[in-house]
Design a protein around this motif. Sequence first.
Motif, PDB file in Angstrom:
ATOM      1  N   ARG A   1     -81.684  -1.700  -2.357  1.00 27.77           N
ATOM      2  CA  ARG A   1     -80.420  -1.262  -2.949  1.00 27.77           C
ATOM      3  C   ARG A   1     -80.476  -1.521  -4.450  1.00 27.77           C
ATOM      4  O   ARG A   1     -80.727  -2.645  -4.884  1.00 27.77           O
ATOM      5  CB  ARG A   1     -79.248  -2.022  -2.326  1.00 27.77           C
TER       6      ARG A   1
ATOM      7  N   GLU B   1     -77.121  -6.218   3.684  1.00 24.92           N
ATOM      8  CA  GLU B   1     -75.652  -6.222   3.719  1.00 24.92           C
ATOM      9  C   GLU B   1     -75.048  -7.619   3.554  1.00 24.92           C
ATOM     10  O   GLU B   1     -73.846  -7.755   3.347  1.00 24.92           O
ATOM     11  CB  GLU B   1     -75.107  -5.527   4.967  1.00 24.92           C
ATOM     12  N   GLU B   2     -75.867  -8.664   3.614  1.00 20.63           N
ATOM     13  CA  GLU B   2     -75.383 -10.024   3.369  1.00 20.63           C
ATOM     14  C   GLU B   2     -75.245 -10.316   1.868  1.00 20.63           C
ATOM     15  O   GLU B   2     -74.591 -11.277   1.483  1.00 20.63           O
ATOM     16  CB  GLU B   2     -76.334 -11.056   3.986  1.00 20.63           C
TER      17      GLU B   2
ATOM     18  N   PRO C   1     -73.906  -9.518  -1.907  1.00 26.69           N
ATOM     19  CA  PRO C   1     -72.736  -8.847  -2.483  1.00 26.69           C
ATOM     20  C   PRO C   1     -73.089  -7.461  -3.039  1.00 26.69           C
ATOM     21  O   PRO C   1     -74.170  -7.264  -3.597  1.00 26.69           O
ATOM     22  CB  PRO C   1     -72.297  -9.783  -3.609  1.00 26.69           C
ATOM     23  N   GLU C   2     -72.173  -6.522  -2.893  1.00 31.15           N
ATOM     24  CA  GLU C   2     -72.382  -5.145  -3.344  1.00 31.15           C
ATOM     25  C   GLU C   2     -72.634  -5.041  -4.840  1.00 31.15           C
ATOM     26  O   GLU C   2     -73.241  -4.072  -5.296  1.00 31.15           O
ATOM     27  CB  GLU C   2     -71.178  -4.270  -2.965  1.00 31.15           C
ATOM     28  N   CYS C   3     -72.188  -6.029  -5.608  1.00 27.40           N
ATOM     29  CA  CYS C   3     -72.387  -5.977  -7.056  1.00 27.40           C
ATOM     30  C   CYS C   3     -73.822  -6.303  -7.454  1.00 27.40           C
ATOM     31  O   CYS C   3     -74.175  -6.231  -8.631  1.00 27.40           O
ATOM     32  CB  CYS C   3     -71.409  -6.918  -7.765  1.00 27.40           C
ATOM     33  N   CYS C   4     -74.658  -6.655  -6.469  1.00 29.33           N
ATOM     34  CA  CYS C   4     -76.039  -7.033  -6.734  1.00 29.33           C
ATOM     35  C   CYS C   4     -77.008  -6.081  -6.038  1.00 29.33           C
ATOM     36  O   CYS C   4     -76.720  -5.558  -4.973  1.00 29.33           O
ATOM     37  CB  CYS C   4     -76.314  -8.451  -6.239  1.00 29.33           C
ATOM     38  N   GLY C   5     -78.163  -5.912  -6.639  1.00 34.06           N
ATOM     39  CA  GLY C   5     -79.225  -5.137  -6.007  1.00 34.06           C
ATOM     40  C   GLY C   5     -80.015  -6.017  -5.058  1.00 34.06           C
ATOM     41  O   GLY C   5     -79.892  -7.246  -5.069  1.00 34.06           O
TER      42      GLY C   5
END
Length: 94
Positions: free
Chosen positions: A60, A40-41, A43-47
């Motif tokens: 992810r 979760e540290e 960024p959501e745009c990265c796996g």
Amino acid sequence: MKVRRADLLGDLKKPEKHQGYLAAAGQCIYVLAAGIAKPEEIPECCGVMVEEDDRLVMVRAAPRTEPFVPSISTWVSLAKATPYRSERSWAKML
């Protein structure tokens, strides 16, 4: 692969770095050594992939974006471009 937390945090302070990867490749995946960060540290745009028991586990998946694709004229210009050579490298060629 990020093996030190300080290196990872340095990357995360520069969002333009992973944005550059996204622009060029369409995906960015952080590969982390065991224990240096929580998914979760990142960024959501990265796996995120994490080392576990001497193997890599996808935690992810990276969302896909459309990469930047230069025009054919840009590719041709790059292909024709002459790389910079220092005087020393020219002297070796003579």
